[in-house]
Design a protein around this motif. Structure first.
Motif, PDB file in Angstrom:
ATOM      1  N   ARG A 268       4.398   2.203   2.545  1.00 31.17           N
ATOM      2  CA  ARG A 268       5.500   2.081   1.870  1.00 31.17           C
ATOM      3  C   ARG A 268       5.215   1.198   1.225  1.00 31.17           C
ATOM      4  O   ARG A 268       6.243   0.799  -0.127  1.00 31.17           O
ATOM      5  N   LEU A 269       4.560   0.002   1.519  1.00 29.85           N
ATOM      6  CA  LEU A 269       4.856  -1.397   0.321  1.00 29.85           C
ATOM      7  C   LEU A 269       3.684  -2.271   0.564  1.00 29.85           C
ATOM      8  O   LEU A 269       3.036  -1.857   1.877  1.00 29.85           O
ATOM      9  N   ALA A 270       3.622  -2.768   0.021  1.00 25.97           N
ATOM     10  CA  ALA A 270       2.360  -3.554  -0.317  1.00 25.97           C
ATOM     11  C   ALA A 270       3.077  -5.781  -0.458  1.00 25.97           C
ATOM     12  O   ALA A 270       3.461  -6.058  -0.243  1.00 25.97           O
ATOM     13  N   LEU A 271       1.650  -6.578   0.366  1.00 26.49           N
ATOM     14  CA  LEU A 271       2.279  -8.043   0.356  1.00 26.49           C
ATOM     15  C   LEU A 271       0.643  -8.283   0.058  1.00 26.49           C
ATOM     16  O   LEU A 271       0.155  -7.925   0.057  1.00 26.49           O
ATOM     17  N   ALA A 272       0.876  -9.355  -0.565  1.00 23.73           N
ATOM     18  CA  ALA A 272      -0.321 -10.637  -1.024  1.00 23.73           C
ATOM     19  C   ALA A 272       0.026 -11.511  -0.260  1.00 23.73           C
ATOM     20  O   ALA A 272       1.013 -12.151  -0.750  1.00 23.73           O
ATOM     21  N   VAL A 273      -1.510 -12.124   0.142  1.00 24.73           N
ATOM     22  CA  VAL A 273      -1.275 -12.758   1.176  1.00 24.73           C
ATOM     23  C   VAL A 273      -2.683 -13.658   1.066  1.00 24.73           C
ATOM     24  O   VAL A 273      -3.337 -13.155   0.838  1.00 24.73           O
ATOM     25  N   SER A 274      -2.134 -14.873   1.366  1.00 22.93           N
ATOM     26  CA  SER A 274      -3.860 -15.054   1.589  1.00 22.93           C
ATOM     27  C   SER A 274      -3.723 -16.753   3.106  1.00 22.93           C
ATOM     28  O   SER A 274      -2.590 -17.416   3.304  1.00 22.93           O
ATOM     29  N   ASP A 275      -4.372 -16.627   3.669  1.00 21.80           N
ATOM     30  CA  ASP A 275      -4.526 -17.358   5.017  1.00 21.80           C
ATOM     31  C   ASP A 275      -3.103 -17.116   6.147  1.00 21.80           C
ATOM     32  O   ASP A 275      -2.627 -18.208   6.748  1.00 21.80           O
ATOM     33  N   MET A 276      -3.428 -15.982   6.458  1.00 22.87           N
ATOM     34  CA  MET A 276      -1.631 -15.072   6.712  1.00 22.87           C
ATOM     35  C   MET A 276      -2.779 -14.062   7.370  1.00 22.87           C
ATOM     36  O   MET A 276      -3.474 -13.380   6.825  1.00 22.87           O
ATOM     37  N   ALA A 277      -1.710 -13.974   8.099  1.00 18.35           N
ATOM     38  CA  ALA A 277      -2.618 -12.221  10.249  1.00 18.35           C
ATOM     39  C   ALA A 277      -1.601 -11.739   9.205  1.00 18.35           C
ATOM     40  O   ALA A 277       0.357 -12.059   8.916  1.00 18.35           O
ATOM     41  N   VAL A 278      -1.569 -10.040   8.969  1.00 21.65           N
ATOM     42  CA  VAL A 278      -0.254  -9.380   8.816  1.00 21.65           C
ATOM     43  C   VAL A 278      -0.409  -7.703  10.210  1.00 21.65           C
ATOM     44  O   VAL A 278      -2.097  -7.845   9.903  1.00 21.65           O
ATOM     45  N   VAL A 279       0.583  -8.485  11.214  1.00 23.29           N
ATOM     46  CA  VAL A 279       0.009  -6.954  12.468  1.00 23.29           C
ATOM     47  C   VAL A 279       1.438  -6.662  12.348  1.00 23.29           C
ATOM     48  O   VAL A 279       2.725  -6.480  11.777  1.00 23.29           O
TER      49      VAL A 279
END
Ligand code: ADP
Ligand code: MG
Length: 370
Positions: A268-279
């Motif tokens: 449904r959506l997308a994230l741009a992350v660095s040095d992060m957890a996505v759970v």
């Protein structure tokens, strides 16, 4: 912030995670069913590093994917070996479903309930302390001592999946009787002796809400300690990122699943992350059907029934263990209380999905891709 179905992205998981330069090489490394560890390498990233990926089964009942930038393929393999070995060790320590010769794990702790202190690896004490902290932060909405209640749901789900025509719910009488043995304050942890004690013989720990996240965090820290700066580690979608996907400044991209779709690669959506957890915790992860109604695996400690607030909750936070334990907590909390909890945590954000609705905490805007 609330929006209605802002955009609908349908992308293959690894297309989303990787820059176009290496799509073909890495996507071929991810067959739908993996039977053994596989490694694919040889794609040169912009920073002059080599991008490689490895996928394997066998830990936390799920598929693990490790993608990293290293000096060479051999260097990647050396670090991936450690990640795989360590995840296996954490799985064996943290599981409540299996015993292993010579290993004292959560299964052993449960088996020894009511029989005195059990000497355990300090990592088990870390896991239990993480769970106790999540319980305190959430006002009891996530509770690792809910084991006896969760066991009843687990058994009915397994039986119902095996024999759908005779699927049944646990009775409220059974659930309430089990709930007499779920007082987390009775769990005794002794850091000096290195022991844990469950004083009530009917107590059972269920660490399913946060064990995978802690294992992912610890393995990520191992990779970093071995000198790898840029990588993404996904233990069954419990994702921890480090650095950048091109080794320079392009964040990693992580898709958040469309809860209503059967297709796990429908985002449904997308994230741009660095040095992060996505759970993410979602109702689609584990469920069974009784009389035409779906019953999923996250149980509200008040009603002892699957919570009906959301379809999924995602947490973005620097620490994957914290993120995992809080997804389960926020699932059982009203949005206002969950929002308050998440806004108070440094660098953390949350996304709630229910039906067509999506809600974001304030920090999420910085990570949203459009
Ligand atoms: P997964 O990513 O494996 O779906 P989650 O992080 O969503 O796991 O946590 C769900 C698991 O946590 C359940 O399978 C169960 O073992 C456990 N669980 C369910 N409800 C609760 C609760 N209220 N408190 C603690 N643990 C729970
Ligand atoms: Mg969780």
């Amino acid at each position: 912030m609330k929006i209605r179905r802002p955009f609908h992205v349908v992308l293959l998981a690894l297309l989303l995670l990787l820059p176009s330069a290496c799509r073909s090489a890495d996507t071929t490394a991810v067959p739908p069913a993996v039977t053994a560890a596989t490694t694919v390498a040889g794609v040169t990233a912009e920073a002059g590093l080599t991008r490689s990926s490895r996928q394997f089964l066998g830990v936390f009942d799920t598929v693990t994917t490790f993608i990293g930038l290293a000096e060479s393929e051999a260097d990647f393999a050396r670090i991936a070996d450690v990640v795989e070995r360590e995840l296996t060790r954490y799985h064996q320590l943290f599981t409540s479903f299996e015993s292993y010769e010579g290993i004292t794990n959560i299964w052993t702790v449960n088996e020894r309930a009511g029989k005195g202190p059990v000497e355990v690896d300090p990592l088990i004490l870390d896991l239990l302390e993480q769970s106790i902290a999540a319980n305190a932060r959430s006002g009891g909405r996530v509770n690792m001592a809910l084991g006896p209640v969760l066991q009843l749901w687990h058994d009915c789900r397994e039986a119902g999946l095996a024999d759908p025509d005779n699927a049944r719910l646990p009775s409220m009488t059974e659930l309430e009787a089990a709930n007499c043995h779920t007082d987390i304050s009775l769990v005794e942890i002794d850091r000096v002796q290195g022991t844990v004690t469950l004083p009530d013989p009917a107590m059972r720990l269920d660490v399913g809400s946060g064990a995978k996240g802690l294992a992912c965090e610890l393995a990520a820290q191992q990779a970093a300690a071995l000198g790898m700066r840029h990588f993404l580690l996904s233990v069954g979608g419990n994702i921890r990122t480090s650095g950048f996907r091109d080794g320079r400044g392009e964040p990693w991209r992580v898709g958040i699943r469309e809860p209503e779709s059967e297709d796990p690669n429908d985002y449904r959506l997308a994230l741009a992350v660095s040095d992060m957890a996505v759970v993410t915790s979602g109702v689609y992860e584990r469920f069974y059907t009784v009389a035409g109604k779906r019953y999923h695996h996250i149980i509200d400690p008040d009603t002892l029934m699957p919570t009906e607030r959301y379809d999924s909750v995602t947490i973005i936070a620097p620490d994957s263990g914290l993120a995992d334990s809080l997804t389960t907590a926020l699932f059982n909390m009203d949005r206002e209380a969950g929002l308050e909890l998440i806004e108070a945590l440094d660098g953390a954000g949350a996304i709630w999905m229910a039906g067509d609705d999506v809600w974001y905490s304030s920090r999420v805007g910085a990570w949203l891709l459009d």
